[in-house]
Scaffold this active site. Structure first.
Site, PDB file in Angstrom:
ATOM      1  N   ARG A  35      40.154  47.431  38.202  1.00 38.88           N
ATOM      2  CA  ARG A  35      39.320  48.472  37.603  1.00 38.88           C
ATOM      3  C   ARG A  35      38.244  48.855  38.602  1.00 38.88           C
ATOM      4  O   ARG A  35      37.752  48.009  39.357  1.00 38.88           O
ATOM      5  CB  ARG A  35      38.639  47.967  36.324  1.00 38.88           C
ATOM      6  N   HIS A  81      44.832  55.966  40.802  1.00 38.35           N
ATOM      7  CA  HIS A  81      45.140  55.060  39.676  1.00 38.35           C
ATOM      8  C   HIS A  81      46.626  55.140  39.298  1.00 38.35           C
ATOM      9  O   HIS A  81      46.984  55.415  38.149  1.00 38.35           O
ATOM     10  CB  HIS A  81      44.245  55.385  38.472  1.00 38.35           C
TER      11      HIS A  81
HETATM   12  P1  NDP Z   1      46.138  38.734  32.603  1.00 33.41           P
HETATM   13  O1  NDP Z   1      45.293  38.555  31.411  1.00 33.41           O
HETATM   14  O2  NDP Z   1      47.581  38.367  32.518  1.00 33.41           O
HETATM   15  O3  NDP Z   1      45.515  37.871  33.817  1.00 33.41           O
HETATM   16  C1  NDP Z   1      44.150  37.880  34.112  1.00 33.41           C
HETATM   17  C2  NDP Z   1      43.859  36.883  35.230  1.00 33.41           C
HETATM   18  O4  NDP Z   1      42.481  37.002  35.580  1.00 33.41           O
HETATM   19  C3  NDP Z   1      44.089  35.420  34.799  1.00 33.41           C
HETATM   20  O5  NDP Z   1      44.599  34.671  35.879  1.00 33.41           O
HETATM   21  C4  NDP Z   1      42.672  34.971  34.442  1.00 33.41           C
HETATM   22  O6  NDP Z   1      42.430  33.570  34.554  1.00 33.41           O
HETATM   23  C5  NDP Z   1      41.865  35.723  35.483  1.00 33.41           C
HETATM   24  N1  NDP Z   1      40.459  35.847  35.045  1.00 33.41           N
HETATM   25  C6  NDP Z   1      39.966  36.529  33.997  1.00 33.41           C
HETATM   26  N2  NDP Z   1      38.631  36.366  33.904  1.00 33.41           N
HETATM   27  C7  NDP Z   1      38.286  35.530  34.914  1.00 33.41           C
HETATM   28  C8  NDP Z   1      37.065  34.969  35.345  1.00 33.41           C
HETATM   29  N3  NDP Z   1      35.908  35.208  34.701  1.00 33.41           N
HETATM   30  N4  NDP Z   1      37.082  34.154  36.406  1.00 33.41           N
HETATM   31  C9  NDP Z   1      38.228  33.876  37.053  1.00 33.41           C
HETATM   32  N5  NDP Z   1      39.448  34.387  36.708  1.00 33.41           N
HETATM   33  C10 NDP Z   1      39.455  35.206  35.646  1.00 33.41           C
HETATM   34  O7  NDP Z   1      45.946  40.243  33.074  1.00 33.41           O
HETATM   35  P2  NDP Z   1      47.008  41.166  33.871  1.00 33.41           P
HETATM   36  O8  NDP Z   1      47.427  40.427  35.097  1.00 33.41           O
HETATM   37  O9  NDP Z   1      48.053  41.656  32.949  1.00 33.41           O
HETATM   38  O10 NDP Z   1      46.116  42.447  34.225  1.00 33.41           O
HETATM   39  C11 NDP Z   1      44.962  42.356  35.043  1.00 33.41           C
HETATM   40  C12 NDP Z   1      44.263  43.691  35.086  1.00 33.41           C
HETATM   41  O11 NDP Z   1      44.956  44.607  35.914  1.00 33.41           O
HETATM   42  C13 NDP Z   1      44.159  44.443  33.755  1.00 33.41           C
HETATM   43  O12 NDP Z   1      43.133  43.933  32.934  1.00 33.41           O
HETATM   44  C14 NDP Z   1      43.885  45.851  34.205  1.00 33.41           C
HETATM   45  O13 NDP Z   1      42.487  46.037  34.289  1.00 33.41           O
HETATM   46  C15 NDP Z   1      44.494  45.927  35.591  1.00 33.41           C
HETATM   47  N6  NDP Z   1      45.610  46.894  35.668  1.00 33.41           N
HETATM   48  C16 NDP Z   1      45.538  47.955  36.549  1.00 33.41           C
HETATM   49  C17 NDP Z   1      46.575  48.868  36.664  1.00 33.41           C
HETATM   50  C18 NDP Z   1      46.571  49.994  37.677  1.00 33.41           C
HETATM   51  O14 NDP Z   1      47.416  50.889  37.630  1.00 33.41           O
HETATM   52  N7  NDP Z   1      45.687  49.994  38.663  1.00 33.41           N
HETATM   53  C19 NDP Z   1      47.769  48.753  35.801  1.00 33.41           C
HETATM   54  C20 NDP Z   1      47.738  47.599  34.934  1.00 33.41           C
HETATM   55  C21 NDP Z   1      46.706  46.714  34.874  1.00 33.41           C
HETATM   56  P3  NDP Z   1      43.261  32.503  33.661  1.00 33.41           P
HETATM   57  O15 NDP Z   1      44.618  32.466  34.297  1.00 33.41           O
HETATM   58  O16 NDP Z   1      42.525  31.233  33.825  1.00 33.41           O
HETATM   59  O17 NDP Z   1      43.262  33.043  32.268  1.00 33.41           O
END
Ligand code: NDP
Length: 304
Positions: free
Chosen positions: A219, A267
């Site tokens: 984001r 995006h």
């Molecule tokens: P997931 O929920 O599957 O994974 C999120 C990851 O981030 C997990 O490994 C999580 O840790 C980690 N995380 C979250 N908060 C923290 C924190 N405070 N500290 C450390 N690690 C953290 O999400 P997705 O992989 O499905 O998606 C990620 C993001 O990608 C979406 O939220 C979206 O914003 C973005 N996106 C962008 C797109 C684009 O076209 N540019 C398209 C699709 C998505 P843990 O494993 O411990 O839970």
């Protein structure tokens, strides 16, 4: 609330004696007639105004567009779309740009533009190049797995420690400096939450090795754009690839467009396919109606 072009598909998908797709902004409807909200970024307060809502269904993987609403109805399940096709697209995007950076392709693009035969040797092989994933979830995990095929060294940072084969795992903010200090390329695939907002900032860039590059596919609000430009201009960071921005569409007068060390795309790293998203909507509604457990429910306390 559907993106343009999805209307006909939505009407077709939900053409049944039981359900009716109401298209916001086009159809008249009574607030109490709505059972499910489907979309990306509702206007703040809108969900609260729907008294009979049973679930909120996000068409995207990220749910920050819902959780920024201070009146989000927290008693309802928020279900996000996890589309394997979207994760594959994201991984293609990151692998492509990681290879472009690794192979100095922009140097050769510039030389071609000047009709110059300029050779440049690779400074290091993939085995000496460390790529760090901020986030090792659906997106980050697949991106890391695909990068491993090219024999890069992979590291990952997440909230909880992840044991993924061949990926050095770091967890929590206390391990963030050690993680960053080993990233020659940093890929942001985090959800946007209060903890991760602005995580790509000057302090964290300074903890990375000099000459490192940044790829942001998560984001725009993860990145302090001014800090990135300053780090690129000073020569501390070597390059950045950005698919997401503080303001979207990126304004025409943004310095990002013309920065020689930035690659900017609108995006498009991963686009939710309407058919997959609407199948996810159907499945979620079926589960709610039949009292079955929901999948991909967002943990509202974590924000993702
Ligand atoms: P997931 O929920 O599957 O994974 C999120 C990851 O981030 C997990 O490994 C999580 O840790 C980690 N995380 C979250 N908060 C923290 C924190 N405070 N500290 C450390 N690690 C953290 O999400 P997705 O992989 O499905 O998606 C990620 C993001 O990608 C979406 O939220 C979206 O914003 C973005 N996106 C962008 C797109 C684009 O076209 N540019 C398209 C699709 C998505 P843990 O494993 O411990 O839970």
């Amino acid at each position: 609330m559907l993106p343009p072009g999805w209307d006909a598909l939505a009407r077709e998908t939900f053409a049944s004696p039981v359900f009716k797709a109401i298209l916001y902004g086009r159809d008249d409807f009574a607030l109490e007639s709505i059972d499910y909200f489907v979309g990306f970024r509702p206007e703040p307060g809108f969900l609260k105004s729907l008294p009979n809502l049973k679930a909120v269904i996000s068409l995207g993987a990220g749910v920050d567009g819902f959780l920024k609403d201070p009146d989000f109805p927290k008693h309802l399940p928020l279900v996000r779309c996890v589309d394997p096709n979207l994760a594959r697209e994201m991984s293609e995007y990151v692998v492509m740009h990681a290879l472009i950076l690794h192979r100095h392709q922009r140097f050769f693009d510039t030389a071609q533009g000047e009709h110059k035969w300029r050779q440049k040797m690779m400074t290091r092989g993939p085995g000496d190049t460390r790529i760090g994933m901020l986030g090792l979830g659906t997106m980050g995990g697949l991106i890391a797995a695909r990068l491993q095929v090219f024999e890069f060294q992979l590291l990952g940072w997440s909230r909880s420690r992840r044991n993924l084969p061949g990926i050095k795992s770091f967890a929590g903010f206390e391990e963030l400096p050690a993680f960053l200090s080993q990233c020659d390329m940093l890929v942001c695939a985090l959800p946007l939450t209060p903890d991760t907002r602005g995580i790509l900032n000057a302090e964290h860039f300074a903890q990375m090795p000099k000459g490192a590059a940044v790829i942001n596919v998560a984001r725009g609000q993860h990145l302090i754009e001014e800090d990135l430009i300053a780090a690129l201009d000073s020569g501390y960071l070597s390059a950045a690839v950005l698919d997401v921005f503080q303001t979207e569409p990126l304004p025409e007068d943004s310095p990002i467009w013309r920065h020689p060390k930035i690659t900017a795309t609108p995006h498009i790293a991963g686009i939710t396919a309407p058919s997959a998203a609407l199948a996810h909507v159907e499945d979620t509604i079926h589960r709610v109606e039949n009292g079955e457990p929901l999948i991909n429910v967002v943990d509202l306390s974590r924000g993702y």
